[in-house]
Design a protein around this motif. Structure first.
Motif, PDB file in Angstrom:
ATOM      1  N   TYR A   1     -42.043   3.377 -92.476  1.00 57.10           N
ATOM      2  CA  TYR A   1     -42.320   2.439 -93.558  1.00 57.10           C
ATOM      3  C   TYR A   1     -44.028   2.943 -93.963  1.00 57.10           C
ATOM      4  O   TYR A   1     -44.528   3.012 -95.077  1.00 57.10           O
ATOM      5  CB  TYR A   1     -42.175   1.032 -93.447  1.00 57.10           C
ATOM      6  N   GLU A   2     -44.655   2.527 -92.947  1.00 54.10           N
ATOM      7  CA  GLU A   2     -46.180   3.013 -93.246  1.00 54.10           C
ATOM      8  C   GLU A   2     -46.513   4.405 -93.555  1.00 54.10           C
ATOM      9  O   GLU A   2     -47.527   4.377 -94.528  1.00 54.10           O
ATOM     10  CB  GLU A   2     -46.967   2.462 -91.849  1.00 54.10           C
ATOM     11  N   GLN A   3     -45.926   5.274 -92.924  1.00 50.32           N
ATOM     12  CA  GLN A   3     -46.312   6.792 -93.356  1.00 50.32           C
ATOM     13  C   GLN A   3     -45.854   6.660 -94.957  1.00 50.32           C
ATOM     14  O   GLN A   3     -46.455   7.518 -95.644  1.00 50.32           O
ATOM     15  CB  GLN A   3     -45.183   7.628 -92.594  1.00 50.32           C
TER      16      GLN A   3
ATOM     17  N   PRO B   1     -56.294  -4.557 -89.289  1.00 50.53           N
ATOM     18  CA  PRO B   1     -55.313  -5.643 -89.366  1.00 50.53           C
ATOM     19  C   PRO B   1     -53.796  -5.234 -88.984  1.00 50.53           C
ATOM     20  O   PRO B   1     -53.139  -6.230 -88.470  1.00 50.53           O
ATOM     21  CB  PRO B   1     -55.517  -6.295 -90.630  1.00 50.53           C
ATOM     22  N   GLU B   2     -53.607  -4.141 -89.423  1.00 47.61           N
ATOM     23  CA  GLU B   2     -52.175  -3.871 -89.544  1.00 47.61           C
ATOM     24  C   GLU B   2     -51.461  -3.270 -88.177  1.00 47.61           C
ATOM     25  O   GLU B   2     -50.626  -2.834 -87.996  1.00 47.61           O
ATOM     26  CB  GLU B   2     -51.698  -2.922 -90.369  1.00 47.61           C
ATOM     27  N   VAL B   3     -52.330  -3.046 -87.102  1.00 47.19           N
ATOM     28  CA  VAL B   3     -51.993  -2.520 -85.812  1.00 47.19           C
ATOM     29  C   VAL B   3     -51.586  -3.698 -84.926  1.00 47.19           C
ATOM     30  O   VAL B   3     -52.217  -4.875 -84.792  1.00 47.19           O
ATOM     31  CB  VAL B   3     -53.088  -1.640 -85.271  1.00 47.19           C
TER      32      VAL B   3
ATOM     33  N   GLU C   1     -43.608  -7.143 -98.713  1.00 42.74           N
ATOM     34  CA  GLU C   1     -42.155  -6.856 -98.581  1.00 42.74           C
ATOM     35  C   GLU C   1     -41.940  -6.308 -97.107  1.00 42.74           C
ATOM     36  O   GLU C   1     -40.819  -6.429 -96.831  1.00 42.74           O
ATOM     37  CB  GLU C   1     -42.146  -5.223 -99.617  1.00 42.74           C
ATOM     38  N   HIS C   2     -42.913  -5.762 -96.581  1.00 43.34           N
ATOM     39  CA  HIS C   2     -42.977  -5.339 -95.031  1.00 43.34           C
ATOM     40  C   HIS C   2     -42.703  -6.638 -94.209  1.00 43.34           C
ATOM     41  O   HIS C   2     -41.695  -6.681 -93.521  1.00 43.34           O
ATOM     42  CB  HIS C   2     -43.889  -4.576 -94.497  1.00 43.34           C
ATOM     43  N   VAL C   3     -43.283  -7.635 -94.718  1.00 42.10           N
ATOM     44  CA  VAL C   3     -43.190  -8.930 -93.902  1.00 42.10           C
ATOM     45  C   VAL C   3     -41.739  -9.500 -94.382  1.00 42.10           C
ATOM     46  O   VAL C   3     -40.938  -9.897 -93.370  1.00 42.10           O
ATOM     47  CB  VAL C   3     -44.004 -10.196 -94.633  1.00 42.10           C
TER      48      VAL C   3
HETATM   49 ZN    ZN Z   1     -46.943  -2.597 -93.665  1.00 40.76          ZN
END
Ligand code: ZN
Length: 181
Positions: A61-63, A94-96, A151-153
């Motif tokens: 998703y992150e890619q 923050p996203e790691v 949306e990822h959350v």
């Molecule tokens: Zn994300």
């Protein structure tokens, strides 16, 4: 988990331009891909395949997010964005998911909790960027990124609703590995 969102008070520099905002976003998404991939590999090493698969999916998703930023900005896949100091307020973006949150016996539930925190930090980051943006184009772009993180959350919460919460003795290994790296 009560990890401080941005490591203490200091306000972060507001993005001054669309290039700057999207450059930060690109760095952040690339680091998220790298970390989720690293965690998936780590879990595979420990034969924890369910959790590995979840992290692999998040990396995917992150890619997509990385590719979308590149396309939106017309940037080449190998574009290098100089890292601005102090932009995150924390050493890692923050996203790691922090490596130290990992355990080789962790269940999908734990992996999803860790991913949830990371995605929520990403959403909060873009919300802050939208709030401090220098102009309307930057604000709109930050808001769009925030919406995608939301949306990822939501996705992670959906997965979480489907996996059982482990018993309190989940970390007890009846047959412990001889050595761990
Ligand atoms: Zn994300």
């Amino acid at each position: 988990m009560t990890r401080a969102r941005f490591g203490g008070g200091g306000a972060r520099p507001a993005p001054r331009s669309l290039n700057e905002l999207m450059g930060q976003a690109l760095t952040m998404e690339r680091e998220a891909v790298a970390r989720y991939t690293e965690l998936a590999d780590m879990m595979e090493t420990h034969n924890n395949l369910d959790v590995a698969a979840l992290f692999r999916k998040m990396a995917g998703y992150e890619q997509l997010h990385v590719e979308q930023i590149l396309a939106d900005m017309g940037w080449a896949a190998d574009v290098v964005v100089p890292r601005q100091s102090g932009v995150w307020g924390t050493p890692e973006s923050p996203e790691v998911v922090p490596i130290e949150d990992m355990h080789y016996l962790m269940h999908p539930w734990h992996a999803l909790q860790a991913a949830l925190s990371a995605e929520q930090r990403a959403e909060a980051f873009f919300a802050e960027m939208a709030g401090t943006a220098a102009d309307e184009a930057v604000r709109q772009a930050a808001e769009e990124m925030r919406r995608e993180e939301a949306e990822h959350v939501a996705l992670v919460l959906e997965w979480l609703a489907k996996v059982p919460q482990p018993d309190s003795d989940w970390s007890v290994d009846p047959d412990p590995p001889r050595h761990m790296d």
